[in-house]
Write an enzyme that holds these catalytic residues in place. Structure first.
Site, PDB file in Angstrom:
ATOM      1  CE  LYS A 270     -49.691  80.209 -22.885  1.00  0.00           C
ATOM      2  NZ  LYS A 270     -50.567  80.244 -24.077  1.00  0.00           N
ATOM      3  CD  GLU A 342     -44.523  80.437 -26.754  1.00  0.00           C
ATOM      4  OE1 GLU A 342     -44.702  79.213 -26.791  1.00  0.00           O
ATOM      5  OE2 GLU A 342     -45.469  81.242 -26.689  1.00  0.00           O
ATOM      6  NE  ARG A 344     -46.682  82.216 -33.945  1.00  0.00           N
ATOM      7  CZ  ARG A 344     -47.969  82.485 -34.152  1.00  0.00           C
ATOM      8  NH1 ARG A 344     -48.330  83.393 -35.051  1.00  0.00           N
ATOM      9  NH2 ARG A 344     -48.907  81.857 -33.468  1.00  0.00           N
TER      10      ARG A 344
END
Length: 486
Positions: A270, A342, A344
């Site tokens: 990120k 991640e 899910r």
């Protein structure tokens, strides 16, 4: 905080012995039902331009002739509904912060009737306004002096209002636990910390906790969950909570909470800006713990299972890579195109694990997608379900709890983007409809029971000056669970 109902004596609200009297007024004029001394004080504030009947307006005065309370606060409610009453109470409390009031009495005049719903909303407003995080901040301001709140009611209203106060306090305890867990930094709130909190809850009647370790999860075939966990030095935990309030033969409902205790995005790293807020990525797990705290307080006759897959999502030499293919507990294979999708991946194995309980319904809760924030902002959580009755029950629960959601589509066409050349599915689709395609991914693992998904990425925490966990959607979940017990 001590919450009680109070039936005023012959002198009415003006004769109530409290440090402060908060009067929630509705309508476009001084309510006729106000005692004369309070009506006169309110009208005087209006005449002097210090108060009017418009949204957000509040005013206070002290030493009112004929009024026993030392300070009187007036706060306007936009209508006679409970949400407006809650907002007016919160606004009025703002004028009492930092003051010397230890006991405040609350009177509704021309606003919502002091029934069970209004009483619960009162508790929510007061506890939210008085919450201060201090676990890792010793310099945090001391708790306010307010220790007692009395809701003024007529004798015929007391029983319903008492029930509302009790329910409100149970829910507030759950919200506070969720906030406390989520507000802690990632070096404190690890998977092991969440597991310890679950074990603390198991000290309450009817609650049991079990924690599955890495080897247990590997033995169960949780390849998707383990793929996310493999990049972190923190051991993953799969937490199983059980609340047995109903008959032994009654099938449970299951809550599944995403427990990413810190999310760097993994190899798909990120941006650095605001990455600190990724400590809130376990908001779903926090809400499950909070719901169980409320169950411990309220003890409703219902059976509930809570599942929390907990891990960090970190980069490193052992971390899963874009393009890797993993096998989920269901046996379905997944091509991981983006390691930052991640949540899910850990939820899908928990959803498969939920099958063993033969549940009447499963609801997963996750800070899943930024796309849901773009779609709905920060007021309503996203609700996804193909089951109309379940979706409506959750929407209704959110309205009752002041914790609203909005139903999103799960049309089959959205599933097309998850196709992969190298696995049964990819973990992401294109940017368009990202919150929906994330839900469609989860839906592939829920064919054996009724299922709903709550995307709380926009509602689980606030940014900016008010940065911190909201404790949502604990009120929605608890109201839904209580409805299952009826």
């Amino acid at each position: 905080m001590d919450f009680k109902t109070l039936v005023p004596g012959a002198g009415g609200a003006a004769a109530v012995a409290a440090d402060a009297l908060l009067v929630v007024v509705g309508g476009d004029a001084v309510p006729a039902a106000l005692p004369k001394a309070l009506a006169t004080a309110c009208q005087q504030l209006v005449n002097e331009g210090d108060f009017d009947f418009k949204a957000g307006r509040t005013a206070w005065t002290a030493g009112v002739d004929g009024v026993k309370a030392r300070r009187v606060v007036f706060s306007w409610a936009a209508d006679a509904g409970v949400p407006a009453f809650r907002k007016a109470v919160a606004a009025g409390l703002g004028l009492l912060k930092g003051g010397g009031a230890a006991h405040a009495a609350v009177l509704s005049a021309g606003a919502a009737a002091p029934d069970a719903a209004a009483a619960e909303a009162l508790v929510a407003a007061v506890t939210e306004a008085s919450y201060v995080y201090r676990a890792t901040k010793p310099s945090a301001p001391a708790a306010g002096k307010l220790k007692r709140v009395s809701l003024l009611v007529e004798k015929s209203q007391a029983a319903a209002a008492d029930a509302g106060l009790k329910q409100g306090q149970g829910i507030a305890a759950g919200v506070e636990l969720a906030r406390e867990c989520a507000n802690r930094p990632g070096n404190v709130c690890t998977p092991a910390y969440l597991a310890a909190e679950a074990k603390k809850l198991a000290k309450a009647p009817r609650i049991k906790a079990e924690v599955l370790e890495r080897k247990d999860c590997e033995k169960l075939g949780m390849g998707s969950f383990m793929a996310v966990a493999q990049g972190s030095a923190q051991p993953p935990k799969f937490i199983v909570l059980r609340y047995s309030g109903g008959a032994k033969a009654d099938a449970p409902v299951v809550l599944v909470g995403k427990g990413i205790t810190f999310d760097t995005g993994g190899i798909s790293l990120k941006p650095g800006a605001e990455m600190d807020e990724m400590k809130f990525d376990m908001g779903g797990a926090a809400s499950v713990l909070g719901a169980f705290k409320a169950l411990a307080e309220l003890q409703p006759p219902v059976n509930v299972v809570g599942l929390i897959p907990a891990t960090e999502n970190m980069p490193g030499g052992k971390a899963v890579k874009p393009g890797d293919v993993v096998t989920s507990m269901s046996g379905q294979t997944i091509e991981i195109l983006n390691t930052d999708a991640e949540g899910r991946l850990i939820l899908c194995d928990a959803l498969t694990y939920a099958e063993r309980f033969t549940p009447t319904a499963v609801v997963d809760i996750a800070t899943l997608t930024g796309a849901c924030v773009i779609a709905l902002g920060h007021h309503r959580s996203g609700l996804f379900s193909a089951d109309d009755a379940l979706a409506q029950a959750l929407l209704d629960a959110g309205e009752r709890g002041g914790d609203p959601a909005w139903r999103m589509p799960v049309d089959a066409e959205y599933d097309e983007g998850l196709k992969s050349n190298f696995a049964d599915m990819a973990n992401i689709a294109g940017r368009a409809g990202g919150a929906i395609t994330a839900a469609m991914f989860l839906k592939r693992f829920t064919g054996k029971y009724r299922w709903a998904h709550l995307d709380i990425a926009g509602t689980a925490w606030k940014s900016g000056a008010a940065k911190g966990s909201t404790g949502r959607p604990v009120p929605l979940l608890v109201h839904w669970l209580l409805a299952q017990a009826r």
